[in-house]
Scaffold this motif. Structure first.
Motif, short mmCIF file in Angstrom:
data_model
loop_
_atom_site.label_atom_id
_atom_site.label_comp_id
_atom_site.label_asym_id
_atom_site.label_seq_id
_atom_site.Cartn_x
_atom_site.Cartn_y
_atom_site.Cartn_z
N GLY A 178 -105.77 -23.75 67.27
CA GLY A 178 -106.74 -24.51 68.04
C GLY A 178 -107.74 -25.16 67.11
O GLY A 178 -108.32 -24.50 66.25
N VAL A 179 -107.94 -26.47 67.25
CA VAL A 179 -108.88 -27.22 66.43
C VAL A 179 -110.09 -27.55 67.29
O VAL A 179 -109.96 -28.18 68.34
N LEU A 180 -111.29 -27.12 66.85
CA LEU A 180 -112.49 -27.25 67.66
C LEU A 180 -113.57 -28.03 66.90
O LEU A 180 -114.52 -27.46 66.37
N PRO A 181 -113.44 -29.36 66.84
CA PRO A 181 -114.42 -30.14 66.11
C PRO A 181 -115.69 -30.35 66.92
O PRO A 181 -115.72 -30.20 68.14
N GLY A 182 -116.76 -30.73 66.21
CA GLY A 182 -117.98 -31.17 66.87
C GLY A 182 -117.87 -32.65 67.21
O GLY A 182 -116.79 -33.14 67.52
N ALA A 183 -118.98 -33.36 67.16
CA ALA A 183 -118.97 -34.79 67.47
C ALA A 183 -118.36 -35.56 66.30
O ALA A 183 -118.86 -35.52 65.18
N VAL A 184 -117.25 -36.26 66.59
CA VAL A 184 -116.52 -37.00 65.56
C VAL A 184 -116.68 -38.49 65.85
O VAL A 184 -116.61 -38.92 67.01
N ASP A 185 -116.88 -39.27 64.83
CA ASP A 185 -117.12 -40.70 64.97
C ASP A 185 -115.81 -41.43 65.30
O ASP A 185 -115.12 -41.94 64.43
N THR A 186 -115.48 -41.45 66.59
CA THR A 186 -114.29 -42.12 67.08
C THR A 186 -114.68 -42.99 68.27
O THR A 186 -115.83 -43.02 68.70
N ASP A 187 -113.68 -43.68 68.85
CA ASP A 187 -113.95 -44.50 70.03
C ASP A 187 -114.49 -43.66 71.18
O ASP A 187 -115.26 -44.15 72.00
N MET A 188 -114.07 -42.40 71.28
CA MET A 188 -114.51 -41.55 72.38
C MET A 188 -115.94 -41.07 72.20
O MET A 188 -116.67 -40.91 73.18
N THR A 189 -116.33 -40.82 70.95
CA THR A 189 -117.70 -40.35 70.68
C THR A 189 -118.25 -41.12 69.47
O THR A 189 -118.43 -40.55 68.40
N PRO A 190 -118.52 -42.42 69.65
CA PRO A 190 -119.02 -43.21 68.52
C PRO A 190 -120.36 -42.68 68.02
O PRO A 190 -121.21 -42.26 68.80
#
Length: 241
Positions: free
Chosen positions: A175-187
């Protein structure tokens, strides 16, 4: 798992973390990558790489999942990255139920469908590995993204159940549990998708089961271990505007 000997299927491979995972797998020497997207044309120049096999796949459509199994009988590493985030709360949002249904359909039920469909394929190919890309807020709700967090919480619990069920056939589940990642979903997120992807590929080669690949994610995990209620109260302050 030695990625240089793995045949991989990556869902949501056309953007964000999924796109970066494909790049990291190529750099690590993966000989064959089934790169799945609802519209394979959006894979861009990667579709021309001889080690990449474009695949049309919407994980919410059973007939497309079944076709993916038929096309990918050689898979030893399944990376469930496809996801939806409506970035909305649970109560103060007119479309909250529609948002929740969409997120549950993809983030939980779609991921579960892929795990179920490919479990026999992985067993036939020696066990293999499943990677489910989740979120640190699977473990504690962020009200501003309340329904997304709830869908990832369901997927986190499902990942634990699948891990237990498939252990007997030698399939490892990460299971990969990242925080806020700079992508289209969470710019604007603090973490870079390239760094998260690199951490995922490194974890596949190691012995990690729950991966917190960035500072925010690790901070949440450490906080929950010390005082879960304090973390809940801290995130509760981030209410939708």
């Amino acid at each position: 798992m030695d990625v240089s000997n793995a045949t991989v299927l990556v869902t949501g491979a056309n953007r964000g973390i999924g796109r970066c995972i494909v790049d990291c797998l190529l750099a690590a020497g993966a000989p064959r990558i089934h790169a799945a997207a609802r519209d394979p044309a959006k894979l861009g120049e990667r579709a021309g790489n001889p080690r990449i096999v474009p695949l049309a796949l919407d994980v919410t459509r059973p007939e497309q999942v079944a076709r993916a199994v038929e096309c990918c009988v050689d898979v030893t590493l399944l990376i469930n990255n496809a996801g939806v985030n409506r970035n909305r709360p649970l109560i103060g949002e007119p479309e909250a139920l529609a948002n929740a249904r969409a997120e549950i359909e993809v983030n939980y039920l779609g991921t579960l469908a892929m795990c179920r469909a490919f479990a026999p394929v992985l067993e036939a190919n020696g066990g293999g590995t499943i990677v489910n890309v989740l979120s640190a807020i699977a473990r504690v709700n962020l009200p501003a993204l309340g329904s997304y967090a709830a869908s990832k919480a369901a997927a986190y619990s499902m990942t634990q159940g699948v891990r237990a069920e498939l252990a007997g056939q030698g399939t490892r589940v990460i299971g990969v549990l990242p925080g806020a990642v700079d992508t289209d979903m969470t710019p604007g997120g603090d973490a870079r998708p390239e760094d998260v992807a690199a951490a995922v590929v490194e974890a596949i080669a190691g012995d990690v089961e729950d991966l917190y690949p960035d500072a925010m994610a690790r901070g949440i995990a450490e906080g929950l271990a010390k005082d879960a209620k304090a973390v809940e109260r801290e995130l509760a302050a981030f209410l939708p505007g």
